[in-house]
Design a protein around this motif. Sequence first.
Motif, PDB file in Angstrom:
ATOM      1  N   ASP A  85       1.022  -3.001   6.066  1.00  0.00           N
ATOM      2  CA  ASP A  85      -0.178  -2.254   6.444  1.00  0.00           C
ATOM      3  C   ASP A  85      -1.208  -2.304   5.309  1.00  0.00           C
ATOM      4  O   ASP A  85      -0.848  -2.207   4.131  1.00  0.00           O
ATOM      5  CB  ASP A  85       0.203  -0.793   6.732  1.00  0.00           C
ATOM      6  CG  ASP A  85      -0.800  -0.079   7.615  1.00  0.00           C
ATOM      7  OD1 ASP A  85      -1.981  -0.462   7.599  1.00  0.00           O
ATOM      8  OD2 ASP A  85      -0.396   0.871   8.313  1.00  0.00           O
ATOM      9  N   ASP A  86      -2.488  -2.438   5.681  1.00  0.00           N
ATOM     10  CA  ASP A  86      -3.567  -2.375   4.696  1.00  0.00           C
ATOM     11  C   ASP A  86      -3.984  -0.938   4.405  1.00  0.00           C
ATOM     12  O   ASP A  86      -4.827  -0.699   3.536  1.00  0.00           O
ATOM     13  CB  ASP A  86      -4.789  -3.159   5.191  1.00  0.00           C
ATOM     14  CG  ASP A  86      -4.524  -4.649   5.252  1.00  0.00           C
ATOM     15  OD1 ASP A  86      -3.702  -5.142   4.451  1.00  0.00           O
ATOM     16  OD2 ASP A  86      -5.123  -5.327   6.118  1.00  0.00           O
ATOM     17  N   ASP A  87      -3.406  -0.007   5.130  1.00  0.00           N
ATOM     18  CA  ASP A  87      -3.726   1.409   4.976  1.00  0.00           C
ATOM     19  C   ASP A  87      -2.552   2.116   4.305  1.00  0.00           C
ATOM     20  O   ASP A  87      -1.392   1.738   4.507  1.00  0.00           O
ATOM     21  CB  ASP A  87      -4.004   2.027   6.349  1.00  0.00           C
ATOM     22  CG  ASP A  87      -4.757   3.348   6.267  1.00  0.00           C
ATOM     23  OD1 ASP A  87      -4.688   4.009   5.212  1.00  0.00           O
ATOM     24  OD2 ASP A  87      -5.394   3.734   7.260  1.00  0.00           O
ATOM     25  N   ALA A  88      -2.828   3.155   3.541  1.00  0.00           N
ATOM     26  CA  ALA A  88      -1.770   3.930   2.890  1.00  0.00           C
ATOM     27  C   ALA A  88      -1.279   5.061   3.773  1.00  0.00           C
ATOM     28  O   ALA A  88      -0.342   5.770   3.391  1.00  0.00           O
ATOM     29  CB  ALA A  88      -2.264   4.485   1.560  1.00  0.00           C
ATOM     30  N   THR A  89      -1.891   5.246   4.948  1.00  0.00           N
ATOM     31  CA  THR A  89      -1.554   6.365   5.828  1.00  0.00           C
ATOM     32  C   THR A  89      -1.049   5.855   7.168  1.00  0.00           C
ATOM     33  O   THR A  89      -1.597   4.913   7.741  1.00  0.00           O
ATOM     34  CB  THR A  89      -2.786   7.264   6.054  1.00  0.00           C
ATOM     35  OG1 THR A  89      -3.210   7.805   4.807  1.00  0.00           O
ATOM     36  CG2 THR A  89      -2.462   8.412   7.009  1.00  0.00           C
ATOM     37  N   VAL A  90      -0.005   6.509   7.661  1.00  0.00           N
ATOM     38  CA  VAL A  90       0.477   6.246   9.006  1.00  0.00           C
ATOM     39  C   VAL A  90       0.542   7.577   9.750  1.00  0.00           C
ATOM     40  O   VAL A  90       0.913   8.606   9.170  1.00  0.00           O
ATOM     41  CB  VAL A  90       1.867   5.561   8.985  1.00  0.00           C
ATOM     42  CG1 VAL A  90       2.920   6.431   8.310  1.00  0.00           C
ATOM     43  CG2 VAL A  90       2.303   5.171  10.389  1.00  0.00           C
ATOM     44  N   PRO A 144      13.979  -0.252  15.121  1.00  0.00           N
ATOM     45  CA  PRO A 144      13.819   0.165  13.719  1.00  0.00           C
ATOM     46  C   PRO A 144      12.791  -0.714  13.022  1.00  0.00           C
ATOM     47  O   PRO A 144      12.904  -1.952  13.045  1.00  0.00           O
ATOM     48  CB  PRO A 144      15.217  -0.007  13.130  1.00  0.00           C
ATOM     49  CG  PRO A 144      16.143   0.044  14.291  1.00  0.00           C
ATOM     50  CD  PRO A 144      15.389  -0.542  15.445  1.00  0.00           C
ATOM     51  N   THR A 145      11.798  -0.094  12.407  1.00  0.00           N
ATOM     52  CA  THR A 145      10.698  -0.847  11.809  1.00  0.00           C
ATOM     53  C   THR A 145      10.501  -0.422  10.359  1.00  0.00           C
ATOM     54  O   THR A 145      10.338   0.763  10.070  1.00  0.00           O
ATOM     55  CB  THR A 145       9.400  -0.609  12.597  1.00  0.00           C
ATOM     56  OG1 THR A 145       9.579  -1.088  13.950  1.00  0.00           O
ATOM     57  CG2 THR A 145       8.225  -1.337  11.967  1.00  0.00           C
ATOM     58  N   ILE A 146      10.500  -1.406   9.450  1.00  0.00           N
ATOM     59  CA  ILE A 146      10.190  -1.164   8.046  1.00  0.00           C
ATOM     60  C   ILE A 146       8.681  -1.301   7.900  1.00  0.00           C
ATOM     61  O   ILE A 146       8.130  -2.398   8.054  1.00  0.00           O
ATOM     62  CB  ILE A 146      10.935  -2.154   7.140  1.00  0.00           C
ATOM     63  CG1 ILE A 146      12.457  -2.046   7.384  1.00  0.00           C
ATOM     64  CG2 ILE A 146      10.608  -1.901   5.676  1.00  0.00           C
ATOM     65  CD1 ILE A 146      13.259  -3.134   6.730  1.00  0.00           C
ATOM     66  N   HIS A 147       8.018  -0.193   7.637  1.00  0.00           N
ATOM     67  CA  HIS A 147       6.550  -0.123   7.600  1.00  0.00           C
ATOM     68  C   HIS A 147       6.120  -0.023   6.141  1.00  0.00           C
ATOM     69  O   HIS A 147       6.310   1.017   5.505  1.00  0.00           O
ATOM     70  CB  HIS A 147       6.068   1.072   8.410  1.00  0.00           C
ATOM     71  CG  HIS A 147       4.615   1.053   8.715  1.00  0.00           C
ATOM     72  ND1 HIS A 147       4.112   1.014   9.996  1.00  0.00           N
ATOM     73  CD2 HIS A 147       3.533   1.069   7.906  1.00  0.00           C
ATOM     74  CE1 HIS A 147       2.793   1.019   9.966  1.00  0.00           C
ATOM     75  NE2 HIS A 147       2.416   1.056   8.692  1.00  0.00           N
ATOM     76  N   ILE A 148       5.518  -1.091   5.612  1.00  0.00           N
ATOM     77  CA  ILE A 148       5.146  -1.151   4.201  1.00  0.00           C
ATOM     78  C   ILE A 148       3.698  -0.706   4.070  1.00  0.00           C
ATOM     79  O   ILE A 148       2.764  -1.429   4.430  1.00  0.00           O
ATOM     80  CB  ILE A 148       5.329  -2.576   3.656  1.00  0.00           C
ATOM     81  CG1 ILE A 148       6.758  -3.054   3.919  1.00  0.00           C
ATOM     82  CG2 ILE A 148       5.007  -2.608   2.158  1.00  0.00           C
ATOM     83  CD1 ILE A 148       6.916  -4.547   3.817  1.00  0.00           C
ATOM     84  N   LEU A 149       3.497   0.503   3.600  1.00  0.00           N
ATOM     85  CA  LEU A 149       2.161   1.045   3.455  1.00  0.00           C
ATOM     86  C   LEU A 149       1.446   0.451   2.240  1.00  0.00           C
ATOM     87  O   LEU A 149       2.091  -0.018   1.287  1.00  0.00           O
ATOM     88  CB  LEU A 149       2.226   2.566   3.333  1.00  0.00           C
ATOM     89  CG  LEU A 149       2.696   3.320   4.587  1.00  0.00           C
ATOM     90  CD1 LEU A 149       2.937   4.789   4.271  1.00  0.00           C
ATOM     91  CD2 LEU A 149       1.681   3.174   5.712  1.00  0.00           C
ATOM     92  N   SER A 150       0.131   0.479   2.264  1.00  0.00           N
ATOM     93  CA  SER A 150      -0.659  -0.030   1.157  1.00  0.00           C
ATOM     94  C   SER A 150      -0.319   0.717  -0.129  1.00  0.00           C
ATOM     95  O   SER A 150      -0.180   1.945  -0.135  1.00  0.00           O
ATOM     96  CB  SER A 150      -2.150   0.149   1.463  1.00  0.00           C
ATOM     97  OG  SER A 150      -2.944  -0.279   0.383  1.00  0.00           O
TER      98      SER A 150
END
Length: 278
Positions: free
Chosen positions: A254-259, A270-276
């Motif tokens: 993700d280019d954003d630091a917020t989800v 199951p999803t590994i979501h890599i925040l900015s």
Amino acid sequence: MPHLLLIPLIVAAVYLLAPRPSLAQTETPPVSQCQMIARALPSVTFASFSADPVLKVQAKADEEVRITYVGHSTFFIETPAGVRIATDYNGWYAPPALPDVVTMNKAHSSHYTLNPDPGIDHVLHGWDETSENGADHDVVVGDAYIRNVPTDIRGWGGAMEPNGNSIFIFEVAGLCIGHLGHLHHELTEKQYAEIGRLDVLMVPVDGGLTMGAESMSRVVQRLRSALILPMHRRGPPISQFLSMFGSGFDAVTDDDATVTVSIRSLPKRPTIHILSGV
């Protein structure tokens, strides 16, 4: 997502047989949404709530929670009712606003501060040097119920210190959000049972400062959370952690630091979501 939400029966049985402190007759704590078989929890502090906390806490599962990666092991959680929570708060990484609640772990000074901003209402340490059983938090603040599961921690000399770390669990808007802190060992059956279901998991991916990628990946696979948020990355690239997972896990950068997440918007797999910033 039944496979994401169910705890193995053997784990439930272990928890059921484990001794738990009794409740005071006058207390009516909320029932954990994360522990399938939980019917009563240790003494709960209703820290700030208007009438009938039992009915109102966790009540609206269609509402959204905002999670922002601040840095290192600090996430900033904003609940639908406006409660602000900072994890592994150290005072260095400034959240977007002053938190109402901060949680801490003591592995290194980057995970705690002994001089938090005096405007923070609730400071929850993940350790308790006065108790051989470790920290014990069961707190309701607004629409959030916060509890912890102690784990051992590795000291500077290499020896393990009992109950020096805590996995903090935030139950809000129908979600079970867990922060592993500075986890130094794979979890026991009893600890898995005490944790219960975790829809969102914040996991260190430093490759060895906490645990090696292989050991940490086994914990993640066992918890089987829908949304996995890496944190505490030091040294190895994130790809080393991702390589531990097979086709049953998706990965998103993700280019954003917020989800923003709700119980209804959780990933189907199951999803590994890599925040900015990770």
